[in-house]
Scaffold this active site. Structure first.
Site, PDB file in Angstrom:
ATOM      1  N   ARG A 134       0.673  -0.993   0.055  1.00  0.00           N
ATOM      2  CA  ARG A 134      -0.064  -0.101   0.035  1.00  0.00           C
ATOM      3  C   ARG A 134       0.843   1.423  -0.010  1.00  0.00           C
ATOM      4  O   ARG A 134       2.066   1.126   0.411  1.00  0.00           O
ATOM      5  CB  ARG A 134      -1.004   0.055   1.222  1.00  0.00           C
ATOM      6  CG  ARG A 134      -2.064  -0.984   1.411  1.00  0.00           C
ATOM      7  CD  ARG A 134      -3.202  -0.489   0.257  1.00  0.00           C
ATOM      8  NE  ARG A 134      -4.253  -1.281   0.518  1.00  0.00           N
ATOM      9  CZ  ARG A 134      -4.575  -2.395  -0.543  1.00  0.00           C
ATOM     10  NH1 ARG A 134      -3.661  -2.598  -1.410  1.00  0.00           N
ATOM     11  NH2 ARG A 134      -5.663  -3.158  -0.496  1.00  0.00           N
ATOM     12  N   GLU A 153      -3.773   7.670  -5.189  1.00  0.00           N
ATOM     13  CA  GLU A 153      -4.010   6.938  -6.416  1.00  0.00           C
ATOM     14  C   GLU A 153      -5.555   7.410  -7.198  1.00  0.00           C
ATOM     15  O   GLU A 153      -6.299   7.611  -6.392  1.00  0.00           O
ATOM     16  CB  GLU A 153      -4.335   5.673  -6.356  1.00  0.00           C
ATOM     17  CG  GLU A 153      -2.773   4.899  -5.912  1.00  0.00           C
ATOM     18  CD  GLU A 153      -3.071   3.426  -5.665  1.00  0.00           C
ATOM     19  OE1 GLU A 153      -4.162   2.867  -5.915  1.00  0.00           O
ATOM     20  OE2 GLU A 153      -1.900   2.896  -5.114  1.00  0.00           O
ATOM     21  N   HIS A 200      -0.891   0.315 -10.041  1.00  0.00           N
ATOM     22  CA  HIS A 200      -1.885  -0.748  -8.848  1.00  0.00           C
ATOM     23  C   HIS A 200      -2.145  -1.820  -9.878  1.00  0.00           C
ATOM     24  O   HIS A 200      -3.610  -2.172  -9.738  1.00  0.00           O
ATOM     25  CB  HIS A 200      -2.698   0.290  -8.162  1.00  0.00           C
ATOM     26  CG  HIS A 200      -3.048  -0.699  -7.082  1.00  0.00           C
ATOM     27  ND1 HIS A 200      -3.519   0.088  -5.773  1.00  0.00           N
ATOM     28  CD2 HIS A 200      -3.232  -1.903  -6.724  1.00  0.00           C
ATOM     29  CE1 HIS A 200      -3.864  -1.085  -5.078  1.00  0.00           C
ATOM     30  NE2 HIS A 200      -3.722  -1.978  -5.409  1.00  0.00           N
TER      31      HIS A 200
HETATM   32  C1  8YV Z   1      -7.660  -5.112  -5.559  1.00  0.00           C
HETATM   33  C2  8YV Z   1      -5.708  -4.581  -3.738  1.00  0.00           C
HETATM   34  O1  8YV Z   1      -7.117  -6.240  -5.803  1.00  0.00           O
HETATM   35  O2  8YV Z   1      -6.376  -6.673  -3.502  1.00  0.00           O
HETATM   36  C3  8YV Z   1      -6.091  -5.731  -2.833  1.00  0.00           C
HETATM   37  O3  8YV Z   1      -5.751  -5.325  -1.913  1.00  0.00           O
HETATM   38  O4  8YV Z   1      -4.978  -3.752  -3.662  1.00  0.00           O
HETATM   39  C4  8YV Z   1      -6.309  -4.184  -5.096  1.00  0.00           C
HETATM   40  O5  8YV Z   1      -5.378  -4.542  -6.100  1.00  0.00           O
HETATM   41  C5  8YV Z   1      -8.377  -4.443  -6.753  1.00  0.00           C
HETATM   42  O6  8YV Z   1      -8.731  -3.320  -6.462  1.00  0.00           O
HETATM   43  C6  8YV Z   1      -9.483  -5.443  -7.006  1.00  0.00           C
HETATM   44  O7  8YV Z   1     -10.669  -5.033  -6.194  1.00  0.00           O
END
Ligand code: 8YV
Length: 309
Positions: free
Chosen positions: A227, A256, A274
């Site tokens: 993150r 983001e 991302h």
């Molecule tokens: C989500 C993410 O996978 O899974 C996570 O914690 O960081 C994201 O990549 C993506 O937004 C699918 O909902």
């Protein structure tokens, strides 16, 4: 069976995910979380990690009992509030490990071997008059993984064939064949590469700061697929600008989809939007797992992947 008009979808789902959602349920859409509540009688929410679910939103939904987050991270959920209200929640761990690890290794090798710069070198035909500079090997490097959960452990096993030495830092030692560091700074000092796979949230907020980056040192590299909140971004920007570290590859950012513009002008940096879990197969699997949790809830069955809090 999920009752009609019982699920509120909060946030935008990319097409392939929305198709899966629509194939299995007919949610009430609330694409903008700050917008008006379309229906206050819903019992469950389907959302994604990029959408913070605020208590003030939940206060307007008196019948909410469950939140299904389509993602592995759930730092967008107010867990203390959910616990107080008796609201349960689920996420989608496991099904995205392969995709995230593949991207991590791609970013790592792309950063160390300067693959984007090599691509530009050929496109601009600089090759006709210059030799591309030597880079550095992954083999023989010391890799420190910050956060040894499912993704961290999968990454460690995939990195082993690359002939690297693996260490990890986290809240506690685990029964794993890698060196454990209780101190992040100590691990950074003993690493050539730091890879962030830890959860977001208060416990990891800005743990990557000047002290850690100085310990990593001028031949060190940082990879973040966790993150943006885990990194003190002004500290990282200064460290790359001043060559206090050799470079960074980032798939996640504090802000983001508009990261700090200073990242865009840095040398020795590799940026991605991302996309760790963003493959067709993975997002379909995540969406279906999120809906499996909703179905289990409405069928009064145990959730397949509940969040413990
Ligand atoms: C989500 C993410 O996978 O899974 C996570 O914690 O960081 C994201 O990549 C993506 O937004 C699918 O909902």
């Amino acid at each position: 069976m999920i009752p009609v008009n019982s699920v509120l979808q909060v946030g935008f789902f990319p097409e392939i995910m929305q198709l899966e959602v629509n194939r299995r349920l007919n949610p009430i859409l609330m694409i903008d979380p700050s917008g008006a509540i379309p229906n206050q009688d819903v019992e469950a929410i389907l959302t994604r990690p990029s959408y913070p679910i605020a208590p003030k939103l939940l206060d307007q939904l008196p019948h909410i009992k469950m939140i299904a987050c389509c993602g592995v991270g759930y730092d967008n959920l107010p867990l203390d509030y959910l616990k107080k209200k008796g609201i349960i929640a689920s996420n989608t761990p496991g099904v995205l490990n392969d995709a995230v690890c593949e991207l991590t290794i791609g970013l790592l090798i792309g950063l160390l071997r300067k693959i984007p710069q090599g691509h530009q070198f050929v496109l601009q035909q600089t090759w006709a008059t210059e030799a591309f500079p030597f880079t550095t090997s992954l083999a023989g490097k010391r890799v420190g993984i910050v956060g040894m959960g499912r993704i961290g452990q999968e990454l460690a096993s995939r990195l082993t064939p690359f002939k690297v030495k693996i260490a990890y830092h986290g809240p506690s030692r685990k029964d794993l064949p890698y060196t454990f560091f209780s101190s992040l700074v100590d691990m950074a000092r003993e690493s050539d590469i730091l890879i962030l796979t830890c959860p977001g949230g208060k416990a990891t907020e800005k743990i990557i700061n000047t002290s850690v980056l100085q310990a990593l040192g001028p031949k060190g590299y940082l990879i973040n697929v966790a993150r943006g909140s885990v990194v003190n971004e002004p500290d990282l920007i200064a460290a790359v600008q001043n060559q206090d570290i050799a470079g960074a590859a980032l798939d996640v950012f504090e802000n983001e989809p508009k990261p700090n513009p200073a990242f865009l002008a840095l040398p020795n940096i590799l940026l991605a939007p991302h996309i760790g879990s963003a493959t067709q197969e993975t997002r379909q699997a995540m969406t279906n797992l999120a809906i499996d949790n909703l179905e289990a809830f409405f069928n009064h069955q145990p959730l397949p992947t509940p969040i413990s809090f």
